[in-house]
Every structure is written in C-alpha cells, then in structure tokens.
Motif scaffolding. Sequence first.
Motif, PDB file in Angstrom:
ATOM      1  N   ILE A   1       0.869  -1.180   0.000  1.00 15.31           N
ATOM      2  CA  ILE A   1       0.000   0.000   0.000  1.00 15.31           C
ATOM      3  C   ILE A   1       0.903   1.226   0.000  1.00 15.31           C
ATOM      4  O   ILE A   1       1.961   1.213   0.647  1.00 15.31           O
ATOM      5  N   PRO A   2       0.557   2.283  -0.719  1.00 15.45           N
ATOM      6  CA  PRO A   2       1.401   3.482  -0.702  1.00 15.45           C
ATOM      7  C   PRO A   2       1.748   3.920   0.719  1.00 15.45           C
ATOM      8  O   PRO A   2       0.897   3.927   1.614  1.00 15.45           O
ATOM      9  N   ALA A   3       3.000   4.258   0.912  1.00 14.30           N
ATOM     10  CA  ALA A   3       3.483   4.584   2.257  1.00 14.30           C
ATOM     11  C   ALA A   3       2.723   5.760   2.864  1.00 14.30           C
ATOM     12  O   ALA A   3       2.495   5.798   4.080  1.00 14.30           O
ATOM     13  N   GLY A   4       2.311   6.719   2.033  1.00 16.36           N
ATOM     14  CA  GLY A   4       1.553   7.851   2.558  1.00 16.36           C
ATOM     15  C   GLY A   4       0.220   7.437   3.134  1.00 16.36           C
ATOM     16  O   GLY A   4      -0.202   7.946   4.190  1.00 16.36           O
TER      17      GLY A   4
ATOM     18  N   ILE B   1       6.052   3.144   5.878  1.00 11.05           N
ATOM     19  CA  ILE B   1       5.525   4.449   6.257  1.00 11.05           C
ATOM     20  C   ILE B   1       6.524   5.506   5.804  1.00 11.05           C
ATOM     21  O   ILE B   1       7.640   5.189   5.363  1.00 11.05           O
ATOM     22  N   LEU B   2       6.101   6.759   5.897  1.00  9.94           N
ATOM     23  CA  LEU B   2       6.973   7.863   5.531  1.00  9.94           C
ATOM     24  C   LEU B   2       7.705   8.372   6.769  1.00  9.94           C
ATOM     25  O   LEU B   2       7.095   8.644   7.802  1.00  9.94           O
ATOM     26  N   SER B   3       9.004   8.485   6.666  1.00 14.47           N
ATOM     27  CA  SER B   3       9.826   9.021   7.746  1.00 14.47           C
ATOM     28  C   SER B   3      10.813  10.004   7.137  1.00 14.47           C
ATOM     29  O   SER B   3      11.632   9.623   6.285  1.00 14.47           O
ATOM     30  N   ASN B   4      10.702  11.259   7.553  1.00 16.76           N
ATOM     31  CA  ASN B   4      11.532  12.326   6.997  1.00 16.76           C
ATOM     32  C   ASN B   4      11.366  12.438   5.484  1.00 16.76           C
ATOM     33  O   ASN B   4      12.318  12.719   4.746  1.00 16.76           O
TER      34      ASN B   4
END
Length: 671
Positions: free
Chosen positions: A52-55, A169-172
């Motif tokens: 799934i898209p990280a966003g 997930i998104l990180s930085n």
Amino acid sequence: MVNLGRWKALDRLLGFDNHPREGHRSTDRHSWLHEEETLLSSHRHDHIQSAIPAGEVTKVCLRLRHLIQECIPCEMEESKVTMAHSRIITKRVIQAAKEAGGQDYRGCVVYSLLVNKRWFKHEAVTELWDADLHSLRAVACGVIAKALIEGEEDNDYLLHTVLLRRYSILSNGEETPPTNVIEKAVDLHEVRVIGSSGYQKCISYLWRGWLVQDEDDPSVFVDYKDKGNPNFFVHMDPDRMRAPIYQNAAQMLFSFIYLVLYTLAINSINPSGEFDAAEILLYIFTIGFVCDEILKFYKAGYHILGFWNAFNGILYSFLAASFVLRIIGLSHPMDSHDRIHFSHLSYNVLSFVAPLFWCRLLLYLDSFRFFGAMLVVLKVMMKESVIFFALLIIIIIGFLQAFIGLDLTDDLVADDIWFIVESMTKAILQSPEFEGFEQFGHPFGLILHYCFTFIVMIILLNILIALYNSAYEDIYGNADDEYLALLAQKTMQFVRAPDENVYIAPLNLVEIVISGLFEWWMPKHAYEVLNDIVMAVIYSPLLVVAAFFETRKAAEIRWNRSRGEDDDDVEEEWEQMAQGVDLEAEGWTKICDAAKSNVEEDPAIVEVQKLRGEIDELKAMLAEVTRAVGADSSVRDKQGDHQAGGSGGGDDTAAEDPKGKAAASSSSSEL
C-alpha cells in the motif's frame, strides 16, 4: 565540510541532546534485554515495494494514534487495559480501529498499530514526565492488534494480507524499508501479538514450509501447493530444505556430528602433533561455521549480532588458536622441543573449550519448550550482568591503580602486580585474603583492600543478585509468550529472502566452490539446475526422511479437507462424537444458558442496571398514579360545579315540595 554526525555524537555524549536516534529505537530496559534482530536481510531493499502506498499507511497510523490518545487520556492501571472485556478497550474501540483503514487499506491496520507502539515507546523515553502514560498507550496498541488478529475469520486474508504482506511508512519524507507484521512483532518483542492464535498459525505454517517465498518475488509468500499430495517423490524436492523445520533438523544433526568429531579429536591425541581424520573434519566444519557467521553479518549487518553470535565467536577463536599453534608446531623438526611444546599447547587450548562445545548444543534445542524458556532466562541474565561488570571494571581500575601506586611508593618498582590482581580476583569470587597488604603503605593498603572487599561482596554482588532475580521474574512470569516469541524469532531467522539455494553450514563450503567455479559464467537457469542436483545429492538422506513424514501428513491434510476443516486441524477425542450429540434438542443448551454467568459485564454494573430499571418502573407507576389522581380530582371538581349550579335553582323545587325541605332541615340539625 563540517561532520554533523560527529558533532551530534559529541552533543549526546555531553548531555546536550538526549533524543534517541537511529529510527527512534527505544532504549528502555526491556528493549535491550531481548535480541531484536533484523529478520530479513537489509541488503538491497530497493526491489521490495510496500503493498500500500506509504503515505496512505502513515495516514492510517495517525488515525489510530488519535483513537488511542482519546481512549487513554490519562494514566491508569495497566490491568484496566489488558483485562478481558476491558471497559477501556471495548468492542466499539476495536471496531473503530478496524475501520481506520477503510475497505481499501484495512489490511495494514495491525501493522499500523505496531508502528504506533514503537512511536509511543519512543515518546516514553523522550518525555519521561509522561512515560507511564505513553507506555500504557503502547500496551493498548498490542491489545488492539491481538484482538484484531484473533477476530479475523478469513484465514487466507489474515495470513497473506494482514500478517505477511509488507508495508512502509513515511519518515523524513522517505519510505521506510518494507516489513510485515510477523517481522515487526519480533523486532518490537511484542509478545502479546506473538502469542495470538492467528500469529501462531502463521508461524506454524512458515515453520512447516506450508507458506514459502515466491521464487520470482521473495517479498511475497505463497501456499505450498503440494502439501496435500500423497506422492512420495514430489516431496523429494531439494527446495523443501528451505522449510525452517528441516533447516533446524539439519543444523541439529551437523551440531551433533561436530561434537562427535571434537570428542574423537580430544580423545585421540597424537604426540607427534600430526592431524588425524577427526581433527581435519573438525577444522573443516569450523571453517564452514565461520563462513556462515560472516555471511550473516554481511547480509543483515550488525543487527544480527546477538548472544549466540558472541558465544560462537569465542568458540571459533579458540579453535583457530589451537589450529595455528598446531601449524607452528608442525613447522619445527620432528621430536624437537618446540614441536612438542606447541603441540601440547594446541591440545590444551582444544581441551579448554569442551564446555563451550557442549553448551553450543543448547542453541539448537531451543525449539523445545523446556530448553527455550531456560535459554531466554539465561540470555537475559547475561545481559543484565553487563551493568554489574561495568561497575566492577570501573571499581577494579580505581583500586588497582591505588595498589600499584602504593607498591611503587615503597621501592619504586611495581613487582607485586600479579599478587594484587590475584588477591582482587579472590575477593570478587568471595574468597578474600588479607595477608600481604600490610606492606602496601601501612595502613592504607589494608584499608583499601577492606573497602574493595566490602564494595564487591556486599554491594555489587547483591546488585547482581537483584538483577538476576528481576530477569527471572520477568521471563517466567510470562514464560509461554516468551517461548513463543523465541520460536517466532528462530523461524524468521530461517526465512531469508536472499537465500535462493540453502546450503547449511558446513555444506556452505560446497556452495562456495560451486559459486566460484560456475556462477560467473554459467546461465542462470543452468546454474539453478546444477544447484538442485547438488542439493538433491547431499541432502538425499534428509529428503527421504522429510518425504516420509510429509507423505503421512498429506493423508491427514486430505482427511481434514474432506471434513471442511483447516489443513492443520487435529481431531481430538471430544470432537469424535460431537456430531452425534444434539445438545439443543436435548434442552441442555437452555439449561447452560440459564446457569452461566455474564462475564462480559461487572456484577456491580449489572445490579446497578437492574436497580435503574426498577426505578424507571417505579417512576412509571408514580406517573400513572399521578395521572389517575389528577383525573379523579377533575371529576370531583366538575361534580361540585354541577351541584353548585343545582342549588341555585332549588328554591322553586322546595316551594313545590315542602316535605322535602323539611326532611333536609331535620337531617342538617342531626348533623
């Protein structure tokens, strides 16, 4: 150019920056007591994409974070969150968490809960004033995740989408390496999720090889299609050695052979120092094991390093030293003093590591529950002792410098260092000796030795005992879940995406030879066929045994499928005649429903609800009585008005009827 990493390290050292780094990894007590290993190789994650898209996954994480913060707004007892039928984590809360991803992204909800657990544990470290609150919210994440796993009825969806599909997930502003719930739970040591039924079913399937990695895409797990095939030769496939159960069996077999070779080598000492067959095989096995350790470190990095890696490193170092000493001895002439000396020294070193050889067996026996729980306790105790040894080393250095200074003061020669070290060692081992310290700057030397003995024997050793006791209670208080976590970790260590061909040490030496001779020029398909042929030959005894057991298991699988049950279902004694008993027709179901207690609600709450119902009934009765009284009074008022109107026109009647008037007058006089 300024090295920012160096300045950040300096800031943390001086205490100006206490914010944990490196992925917000928690530094609390339980996080470093347990081995949190990277289960799949961190080598070349570029080809693995999030399902799934990280966003979108990050948005689900934030929704769940807000839900948990609203459900747990303040500190409370942990038991109120973890207890069955909790009033904090209710069915509505679990349903709300399930809906956080909607219909399209509901597969990543459990993964997002584990991400939130890591976030809350990080906050517990950085915000110590609210550490208990954040820790409680982290616990709530595990409780909700376990409830979602155990509440999922679609088994295929649970295994392939919820537990084994990888998300990021998104990180930085960047996507994190994709991981799945199975790996994430082991990394976080989330024993509550690991102990759930669905998680253990997935681990069982992975352990047996019923869920295998796709050959084209190692990040995807697929069902082993031939698990119900009764054909014996179908299960003779060398790829079946990828199953953790067979890898573990092969490792145990080679470990026993390794121990037998060591026993033969140590019991057949050659005075001339020459190598015999047992010793040659022993060192060949050692080279294979060392190469395997180096390969693990290359693929997974320093995260793979743990207790057993350090243990094996010490063992292999002594064996390497023994081998080098033997080679040095063989370089001298026959029957020379140096050759005899180095040969004896080599055998002494080889004999010295006998306890390590036998303790090494425990590494491969941890799949049994008794040894597994015990090994967890031992590893935690060894890591707890780091605190003790850190304090001990500082104290030893301080007192050792003091004793050496006193020794130098007497005769300007430090000639009693060995005596000082030996005496301090005896004090640590609770056998102190005070004779001889009078000569060290009397009375300072004797006073220092008394102080050192008191600090070590009274303070530090009691601290060590307290740490050991705490570790024992932590593990055995939750022994079942800790064992399941250990088994899950062991299973995932075998499931490594980069291993296309499974050569178990010391057979990895065969892989090195084949790779060096053929891989660089042979086409990929031909090289795979060559590896299959080689593995079929060297693993043929194990494959025969594996095929025998899998054929028997295939019959059970076909029987379960004919009954409409899961492949791993076992028909117990109480299930054999369950179809022949109709409890509802017998009326037994009604009797049980009347006899059982309501465990979902607190008895006090049930009584209050009953009282509230009775009060509502009483209010209704009072309302009816009030309405009835009001109706009667209105009727009487109407009757009074009617009588008053009748008396106004009564003179004519009285005049016409004097007898009636006289009767009314007489009755009034009587009153």
